[in-house]
Structures are given as structure tokens and as C-alpha cells.
Motif scaffolding. Structure first.
Motif, short mmCIF file in Angstrom:
data_model
loop_
_atom_site.label_atom_id
_atom_site.label_comp_id
_atom_site.label_asym_id
_atom_site.label_seq_id
_atom_site.Cartn_x
_atom_site.Cartn_y
_atom_site.Cartn_z
N THR A 91 0.76 -1.19 -0.13
CA THR A 91 -0.07 -0.15 -0.13
C THR A 91 0.29 1.10 -0.05
OG1 THR A 91 -0.25 -0.06 2.81
CG2 THR A 91 -2.45 -1.16 0.90
N ALA A 92 2.41 1.58 0.43
CA ALA A 92 3.25 2.18 0.60
C ALA A 92 4.15 2.34 -0.14
CB ALA A 92 3.83 2.68 1.71
N ASN A 93 4.53 1.31 -1.08
CA ASN A 93 5.52 0.85 -2.51
C ASN A 93 4.84 0.40 -3.35
OD1 ASN A 93 5.15 -1.75 -2.51
ND2 ASN A 93 7.68 -1.33 -0.78
N SER A 94 4.20 0.39 -3.68
CA SER A 94 3.28 -0.79 -4.44
C SER A 94 4.17 -1.82 -5.96
CB SER A 94 3.09 0.29 -5.46
OG SER A 94 2.12 1.54 -5.51
N ARG A 95 5.50 -2.47 -4.69
CA ARG A 95 5.73 -3.09 -5.71
C ARG A 95 5.71 -4.15 -5.79
NH1 ARG A 95 11.77 -2.47 -2.61
NH2 ARG A 95 12.81 -0.83 -3.53
N VAL A 96 5.51 -5.21 -6.74
CA VAL A 96 4.83 -6.29 -7.44
C VAL A 96 6.09 -7.20 -8.06
CG1 VAL A 96 3.42 -7.46 -8.73
CG2 VAL A 96 2.98 -5.34 -7.72
N TYR A 97 6.45 -8.49 -7.08
CA TYR A 97 7.10 -9.22 -8.01
C TYR A 97 6.18 -10.52 -8.66
CZ TYR A 97 10.25 -7.14 -4.47
OH TYR A 97 10.31 -5.72 -3.81
N ILE A 131 14.89 -6.34 -12.71
CA ILE A 131 15.59 -7.75 -13.26
C ILE A 131 16.17 -8.32 -12.47
CG2 ILE A 131 15.58 -10.04 -14.76
CD1 ILE A 131 14.85 -8.69 -17.06
N LEU A 132 15.29 -8.64 -10.99
CA LEU A 132 16.61 -8.85 -9.91
C LEU A 132 16.68 -10.42 -9.96
CD1 LEU A 132 14.15 -8.77 -6.89
CD2 LEU A 132 15.41 -6.80 -8.33
N LEU A 133 16.72 -11.56 -10.89
CA LEU A 133 17.54 -12.73 -10.95
C LEU A 133 17.41 -12.91 -12.00
CD1 LEU A 133 19.83 -13.96 -8.81
CD2 LEU A 133 18.00 -15.52 -8.41
N THR A 152 14.74 -18.57 -16.02
CA THR A 152 13.91 -18.44 -15.49
C THR A 152 14.51 -17.00 -14.52
OG1 THR A 152 14.64 -19.41 -13.78
CG2 THR A 152 12.57 -20.35 -15.00
N VAL A 153 12.65 -15.94 -14.11
CA VAL A 153 13.68 -14.83 -14.38
C VAL A 153 12.45 -14.87 -13.21
CG1 VAL A 153 13.04 -12.44 -14.64
CG2 VAL A 153 13.83 -14.12 -16.25
N LEU A 154 13.33 -13.66 -11.98
CA LEU A 154 12.91 -12.83 -10.75
C LEU A 154 12.97 -11.52 -11.09
CD1 LEU A 154 11.20 -12.83 -7.69
CD2 LEU A 154 13.74 -12.53 -6.89
N SER A 155 11.48 -10.44 -11.14
CA SER A 155 11.36 -9.52 -11.52
C SER A 155 11.04 -8.53 -10.58
CB SER A 155 11.36 -9.33 -12.38
OG SER A 155 12.01 -9.57 -13.80
N ARG A 156 10.76 -7.42 -10.66
CA ARG A 156 10.04 -5.95 -9.60
C ARG A 156 9.38 -5.05 -10.20
NH1 ARG A 156 13.51 -4.84 -5.18
NH2 ARG A 156 14.37 -3.70 -6.31
#
Length: 505
Positions: A94-100, A129-131, A110-114
Motif C-alpha cells: 500500500t506504500a510502495n506498490s511493488r509487485v514481484y 530484473i533481480l535474478l 527463469t526470471v525474478l522481477s520487480r
């Protein structure tokens, strides 16, 4: 300890039966190919339904919203065990709107993204892209992403695929394949950091991202929302499916055995060393199914007979089991003997558990389902058309028009307000409405153009951000807006006038 023969014949060999439950499944949508179900923790009563093809849809108050929350279908490979596989929301969403998101890219890795959500959709241009994990084969991609009660992000990774773990990845400490990894993705403004209390930090020759090892293809893991315990369902090879368990006080470092063992049976040879391996708390052989689908611990209040039970099933047979701790034992019960193949389980913010199968998404209940409480009660229709104001802001207002044309029901919003310098500001937004929708997010545009009666040049429209409208009652609409440099806020709109012939009932 060494195993010289098969010790596990059936799951019921060591599990105690529990009292029967009248398990019922009620379809909430017929949406297909849903492989993950999550809520955002924002008290919005929304369920986010992730489809393998690369799209995430929102189910709100039993209505499937027409606009996808996520659509990355053009940047993924989908089919078999590849595709868009999981999502989760920041604990501070609710504060930062981040979705992974966790997905298979066009190269088969395979990819881990924010991403960042803006209103009712994720901004596709916000991806970080994080990983990226190289996948040697097309199967055993895992996995699920879950924020733990410690605020860290956990990701369950398959062993890289083929059969039998031919590359030995699950027991190889120098690869992330076949592992449960733990990352701090929230404290940094970009990228991620490895938590200092991960068990293999500063251990030479071991990847410090690793939290636990010895997994084959963890198809769905979940945390108990009350105890913080972690359940990991690991798909087996030839003979057994298993449920692994990690208590909330774990400091990591568990080895769940693959490919030394498959459940409680030696795999690579008839004689294996099981020292320091963690056995499953439950397993079943392939006379009862062929591919486990991990579930959730029910922690809702509507269906007390399900309380505290870990609900899981089998993709091939549609069978559903219940698993519940009873002092030092785990009680097991078959709640449904057969049904359509199941892809995933999930829960809403109230703790209700849902199942996605080949024929839709279903609510699980102990008997007939209860009416779900919602924050809104009436749909957006013509009766809401009229002028609205906010207390203390009577020098500005919003005009809402709801109507129908050949393409369907639409909403048109005009807002007369002022910018930060006090200059008049006209904002407009419009879109089509889903059936019975009681909430919608519009892209609002600033009108900018010629002077009064200067019609030779049409007015231009400049996007300023999104504005969400939620019906509270026929005289009240709750709004929130994110307008970037113009500001973000929440407003409660009260009806000032009706449009004749469309009076609020």
C-alpha cells in the motif's frame, strides 16, 4: 541411518486419520490456466489470478475485471512447465506498490522481477530484473515466490529438469537449482541483498542465497499465516509425492533429500545414507496420484471445520487431502477422492482457501458456502450519474455519467479542480465497465488546448495518472488517485445532484 528397502508404501502408513469434513467446492470464476492465486494485503477484497500465458486478472466481489493487472505475454515462453509461474506483493504494497513476478523468459531461463503497480495495472516499463536462473532443461522450473513473516522473499527452484536430476543440481551447493533461496528485496531501493543470517553466508563453495537444499520440483509452497511455518510440496519422480515442513523457528540449512531419496525411499541406489536429511511429514505413492499440488493452511473464520488444516491435492487425480498437526504426529484425511486436475491453491486476505483447476477457480468450504462480506454493495450503473463534491471543496467537483452504447456500458468522468499554482484544471477519463462492477480505475487526462471558442485547433489530452472509483452506496463513492507531480490522495465523493430519470434508488 541407512535405508536398504522401501519403508514407505502408502501415506497412511504413518499418518493418523481425522474426522470427516463435508468439503464443498464452489466455482467463483471459470477462468482457465490459473497457476497462482494471491491477495495484495491491502483490504481491497481483490483476488489476483495468475495465468500461465503471462496475464494476471483481478477477481473483485465475484466479478472478473476486464483489464488485466499484468500482461507480459510477449516476453515469456508459455507451455508445459514454463510460463508466468508466480507473483507476490510487497508486505508494504500500500506504500510502495511493488509487485514481484517469477516467469520463464524467451531464452527458456527463469526470471525474478520487480514491477510497480499504478492503480489497477502494473506498469510494464517499471520492470527491474533481480535474478536470472539458467535452466538446462524445459521442465522443473519450480516454483513459487512467497514473502515470509520475516519480510524476506523465498523462492522455490526446481532441479533443472529432465528426469532423476542428471546434473546433480539438488545436492550441488554451487547452483541455485533444486534449492529454496531467501533474499532481501525490500530494504534496497534497487536490486536485492543477501540476508546476513542466511545459513551459508561466508561459507566457501556454497551459494549464500541458499536457505534449504534437496528439492526436485517444489510445486507450491506456502507459509501458515498464523504460525509462520512453511509447507513445501515437492513433486516426485517415479514412486512418491511428498510434503516437506519447515517450522517457523528454523534458521535454514535443511536438506530435504532429493536426489539421494524420493520421499522416504532411497533413489539413486538401494542403499543410501540419510544422515542429516529431513524426511517429509506426509507422502503418497503413485497409486493415489502422480503430481502433488501444494496448498494452504486454512486460517479463515467462515469454515471452522477446516481450521488449522493444510489443504493440498494431486494434479492427476484431483484428490484433496487435509494435513493437521496433532502433538508429535500429523493427521491426514482424504477430503475429496477425485476431480479435475488442479494447478494451484491460494488464499484471500480473510483466510479463505481457493483451488484453481482445469475448469475454473473454486472456493473451498466445509458445507455450503457462506455469503462473502464485501466493502461494496451496488454496481456502477446509470443511477450513479450526477454531480459529486467533497466536503470542504465546494468550489470544485466531479461529474460522472454512466450510459450504454453499442459497445457496452461505459463511464465518463469530468473533474474540475486546480493545480498546485491555483490554475484551473480539467481532468477527464472514460472506459467500459464489466458486468456488475463496483470498482474501476481510469486513466485520467488533462485537457489542454485552445482558448474559449477557438475551435480551429482541437484540445489535447495529456495523461496525468490513474484514479480509482469504488462505490460505497448510491450517494457515496470512494476515490484514490496517483497523479505523479500533481500529487496523490484519497477523496470521498458525496452526491450533489442527480441526472433526471436516473435517480439514486
Amino acid at each position: 541411518m541407512k535405508y536398504h528397502k522401501v519403508l514407505l508404501l502408502l501415506a497412511t502408513f504413518w499418518l493418523n486419520p481425522v474426522a470427516a469434513v463435508d468439503l464443498q467446492l464452489t466455482r467463483v470464476t471459470d477462468l482457465e490456466s490459473v497457476v497462482d492465486i494471491k491477495h495484495a494485503g491491502d483490504n481491497s477484497n481483490r483476488l489476483f489470478l495468475l495465468q500461465q500465458s503471462g496475464v494476471v486478472r483481478i477477481l473483485e466481489n465475484a466479478n472478473l475485471q476486464p483489464t488485466p493487472f499484468v500482461d507480459i505475454s510477449r516476453q515469456i515462453v508459455s507451455g508445459g512447465e514454463q510460463g508466468l509461474l508466480s507473483l507476490d506483493f510487497s508486505p508494504n504494497f500500500t506504500a510502495n506498490s511493488r509487485v514481484y513476478l517469477y516467469y520463464t523468459n524467451r531464452d527458456g531461463n527463469t526470471v525474478l522481477s520487480r514491477f510497480i503497480a499504478r492503480g489497477e495495472t502494473v506498469d510494464p516499463h517499471s520492470e527491474e530484473i533481480l535474478l536470472v536462473i539458467n535452466q538446462p532443461f524445459a521442465n522443473h522450473n519450480g516454483g513459487r515466490i512467497e514473502f515470509g513473516p520475516d519480510g524476506m522473499l523465498y523462492l522455490g527452484l526446481g532441479d533443472g529438469g529432465n528426469a532423476g536430476d542428471p546434473l546433480g543440481n539438488a545436492q550441488n551447493p554451487q547452483t541455485l537449482l533444486g534449492k529454496l533461496i531467501r533474499l532481501d528485496v525490500e530494504s534496497p531501493t534497487s536490486g536485492f541483498v543477501i540476508p546476513a543470517d542466511n545459513p551459508f553466508v561466508n561459507h566457501s563453495g556454497i551459494r549464500s542465497e541458499i536457505w534449504a537444499t534437496g528439492l526436485r520440483n517444489p510445486w507450491r509452497m506456502s507459509f501458515d499465516s498464523v504460525t509462520g511455518d512453511l509447507f513445501i510440496a515437492d513433486v516426485g519422480q517415479n514412486n512418491f509425492e511428498e510434503v516437506n515442513f519447515q517450522p517457523s523457528n528454523s534458521t535454514g540449512g535443511e536438506n530435504y533429500g532429493w536426489n539421494i531419496m524420493e520421499a522416504n525411499q532411497c533413489f539413486l541406489s538401494a542403499d543410501c545414507n540419510s544422515n542429516n536429511l529431513i524426511p517429509p511429514i506426509a507422502a503418497y505413492d503413485h497409486s493415489q496420484g502422480c503430481s502433488i499440488t501444494g496448498g494452504q493452511v486454512y486460517r479463515g473464520t467462515d469454515y471452522p471445520e477446516l481450521a488449522g488444516r493444510y489443504l493440498y491435492g494431486d494434479f492427476c487425480t484431483g484428490r484433496i487431502w487435509s494435513l493437521k498437526k496433532n502433538q508429535n504426529n500429523w493427521d491426514v484425511e482424504i477430503l475429496r477422492d477425485s476431480g479435475n486436475g488442479m494447478f494451484t491453491f491460494g488464499e484471500d486476505q480473510k483466510g479463505n482457501v481457493y483451488l484453481a483447476a482445469s475448469d475454473g477457480v473454486f472456493l473451498l468450504s466445509d458445507g455450503p458456502p457462506k455469503t462473502q462480506n464485501t466493502t461494496t454493495s451496488i454496481p456502477i450503473d446509470g443511477s450513479l450519474s450526477g454531480s459529486y463534491v467533497t466536503d470542504g471543496l465546494l468550489d470544485q467537483g466531479i461529474i460522472i455519467t454512466v450510459g450504454d452504447n453499442a459497445q457496452g456500458r461505459f463511464i465518463f468522468v469530468t473533474w474540475f479542480t486546480y493545480d498546485q499554482t491555483g490554475q484551473p484544471l480539467w481532468l477527464v477519463g472514460n472506459d467500459f465497465l464489466a458486468d456488475n462492477a463496483s470498482r474501476i480505475t481510469l486513466t485520467m487526462q488533462r485537457l489542454q488546448g485552445p482558448v474559449f471558442l477557438g475551435r480551429s485547433v482541437p484540445a489535447s489530452r495529456i495523461d496525468v495518472g490513474t484514479m480509482t472509483f469504488t462505490v460505497i452506496d448510491c450517494n457515496t463513492i470512494q476515490t484514490s488517485f496517483e497523479f505523479g507531480s500533481l500529487g496523490n490522495d484519497n477523496l470521498t465523493l458525496k452526491r450533489l445532484t442527480n441526472i433526471q430519470g436516473r435517480d439514486c434508488q
